[in-house]
Design an enzyme around this catalytic site. Structure first.
Site, PDB file in Angstrom:
ATOM      1  N   ARG A  79      23.134 -29.348  18.194  1.00 45.13           N
ATOM      2  CA  ARG A  79      22.605 -30.614  17.696  1.00 45.13           C
ATOM      3  C   ARG A  79      23.100 -31.806  18.506  1.00 45.13           C
ATOM      4  O   ARG A  79      24.240 -31.825  18.974  1.00 45.13           O
ATOM      5  CB  ARG A  79      22.982 -30.803  16.222  1.00 45.13           C
ATOM      6  CG  ARG A  79      22.259 -29.842  15.279  1.00 45.13           C
ATOM      7  CD  ARG A  79      22.728 -30.014  13.843  1.00 45.13           C
ATOM      8  NE  ARG A  79      21.949 -29.185  12.918  1.00 45.13           N
ATOM      9  CZ  ARG A  79      22.210 -27.901  12.662  1.00 45.13           C
ATOM     10  NH1 ARG A  79      23.238 -27.303  13.255  1.00 45.13           N
ATOM     11  NH2 ARG A  79      21.455 -27.221  11.821  1.00 45.13           N
ATOM     12  N   HIS A 176      20.912 -17.620  22.678  1.00 46.22           N
ATOM     13  CA  HIS A 176      20.908 -17.560  21.216  1.00 46.22           C
ATOM     14  C   HIS A 176      20.776 -16.091  20.789  1.00 46.22           C
ATOM     15  O   HIS A 176      19.851 -15.704  20.071  1.00 46.22           O
ATOM     16  CB  HIS A 176      19.761 -18.387  20.663  1.00 46.22           C
ATOM     17  CG  HIS A 176      20.029 -18.961  19.307  1.00 46.22           C
ATOM     18  ND1 HIS A 176      20.295 -18.168  18.208  1.00 46.22           N
ATOM     19  CD2 HIS A 176      20.090 -20.250  18.874  1.00 46.22           C
ATOM     20  CE1 HIS A 176      20.491 -18.942  17.160  1.00 46.22           C
ATOM     21  NE2 HIS A 176      20.374 -20.214  17.535  1.00 46.22           N
ATOM     22  N   ASP A 242      27.486 -21.332   9.686  1.00 48.18           N
ATOM     23  CA  ASP A 242      26.771 -22.066  10.727  1.00 48.18           C
ATOM     24  C   ASP A 242      27.788 -23.068  11.252  1.00 48.18           C
ATOM     25  O   ASP A 242      27.715 -24.270  10.977  1.00 48.18           O
ATOM     26  CB  ASP A 242      25.530 -22.765  10.167  1.00 48.18           C
ATOM     27  CG  ASP A 242      24.719 -23.471  11.251  1.00 48.18           C
ATOM     28  OD1 ASP A 242      25.082 -23.363  12.441  1.00 48.18           O
ATOM     29  OD2 ASP A 242      23.729 -24.153  10.907  1.00 48.18           O
ATOM     30  N   GLU A 296      27.000 -18.029  19.844  1.00 49.53           N
ATOM     31  CA  GLU A 296      26.515 -18.879  20.923  1.00 49.53           C
ATOM     32  C   GLU A 296      27.691 -19.537  21.636  1.00 49.53           C
ATOM     33  O   GLU A 296      28.397 -20.373  21.067  1.00 49.53           O
ATOM     34  CB  GLU A 296      25.583 -19.944  20.355  1.00 49.53           C
ATOM     35  CG  GLU A 296      24.435 -19.383  19.526  1.00 49.53           C
ATOM     36  CD  GLU A 296      23.866 -20.403  18.559  1.00 49.53           C
ATOM     37  OE1 GLU A 296      23.469 -21.503  19.011  1.00 49.53           O
ATOM     38  OE2 GLU A 296      23.836 -20.122  17.345  1.00 49.53           O
TER      39      GLU A 296
END
Length: 331
Positions: A79, A176, A242, A296
């Site tokens: 992000r 990913h 996450d 990742e």
């Protein structure tokens, strides 16, 4: 060692190819030109072929599925808060695609491009090249990205990412990839060499701070994913990961394993994002019935907006290369 190529699909009237690298152990690393995607990793376990990553066998599923399975995401993974950043005296605002923020560089990132692939039939690697422009992804440069996949005879996968730009821009791609070492998701053991996680707000955007790993996030000693989720629920009430761990570049980042085999992860960057998912059954994912774990390796998300998070600026005509390594082993 050998590399073969086969047609996998068609995208915008151009062929999408699947490349298969096979080593002397008959392990196979499969990659796609579309998204420079890590499509599969097959190994021999007690004489049986086993896939270690969650993947799709048809091109249409890669187009339709939103989970970016195995794709190269970028130019900037993760992000970017507010979908904007500063370079020099100029502020760049990109089209948001995640609650006012930018995730994985938007809807036209590397993961949506059909790369040009090259290989030698007797080699152990495949090289993909793609040129990105502001008209494609809204980032402020013409950027050439090279992604190379290699498979050794010792079952080590090396993925390198090289960016070369005609103006200052950002560059922080990753794979990913979703690991699935066994059908029993919770039985997999995870160990992460990290003492800190990145603090985030309610939209999962980094705040610029770090938190010490607590009972819910502590994988410094190996534990099963089932135990990790139970610890997380007890500590936070949440039942999904996450989250981003701060790494020491060059040191083994993490290990995911079962009682039969495992994968060690290494990176020259400082971040590891883990994400619990079920990319093939959204209803099960909503019920926290996970099938695979995304891991990742990248520079910490939103690094351009936080001092001390790492350098992701790419200078004009000064290529940068990042390397992720995945070492497979059996007990």
């Amino acid at each position: 060692m050998s590399v073969t190529r086969q047609l996998f699909g068609t995208y915008k009237a151009a062929p999408v190819y699947r490349y298969i690298i096979e080593n002397r152990r008959h392990s196979k690393l499969c990659v796609l030109s579309y998204g420079a995607t890590w499509q599969d990793f097959q190994v021999q376990v007690k004489g049986t072929t086993q896939s270690l990553i969650e993947h799709f066998d048809s091109f249409s599923e890669y187009l339709q599925n939103p989970y970016q399975n195995g794709k190269t995401v970028g130019p900037v993974a993760g992000r970017i808060g507010g979908a904007q950043f500063n370079l020099g005296a100029q502020t760049f605002k990109l089209p948001a695609n995640d609650q006012g923020n930018l995730i994985h560089s938007g809807d036209h990132g590397l993961q949506t491009q059909n790369f040009t692939g090259t290989f030698e039939a007797t080699s152990n690697k495949v090289t993909f090249v793609q040129k990105m422009t502001p008209e494609i992804d809204n980032f402020p440069s013409n950027l050439e990205v090279t992604v190379t996949y290699q498979l050794s005879d010792n079952d080590e996968i090396i993925v390198t990412y090289t960016g070369c730009s005609d103006a200052e821009t950002l560059f922080n791609p990753t794979s990913h990839v979703y690991f699935k070492l066994t059908d029993d998701f919770g039985a997999q053991q995870l160990q992460i060499n990290s003492d800190q996680v990145v603090a985030v707000d309610h939209q999962k955007v980094p705040t610029g701070e770090f938190l010490p790993v607590n009972a819910g996030y502590d994988f410094r000693q190996p534990k099963t994913l089932a135990q990790g989720l139970a610890d997380l629920q007890a500590a936070t009430g949440h039942l999904e990961f996450d989250d981003t761990y701060l790494l020491q570049p060059g040191v083994k980042a993490a290990t995911l394993c079962t009682d039969q085999h495992g994968v060690d992860l290494y990176s020259d960057r400082n971040g590891l994002v883990i994400f619990t998912a079920n990319t093939k059954n959204v209803a099960q994912a909503d019920q926290h019935q996970y099938s695979a774990l995304a891991m990742e390796l990248q520079t910490l998300p939103d690094a351009i907006n936080h001092g001390g998070f790492g350098e992701i600026r790419l200078s004009k005509a000064k290529p940068v290369t990042y390397t992720n390594r995945y070492v497979y082993w059996q007990r």
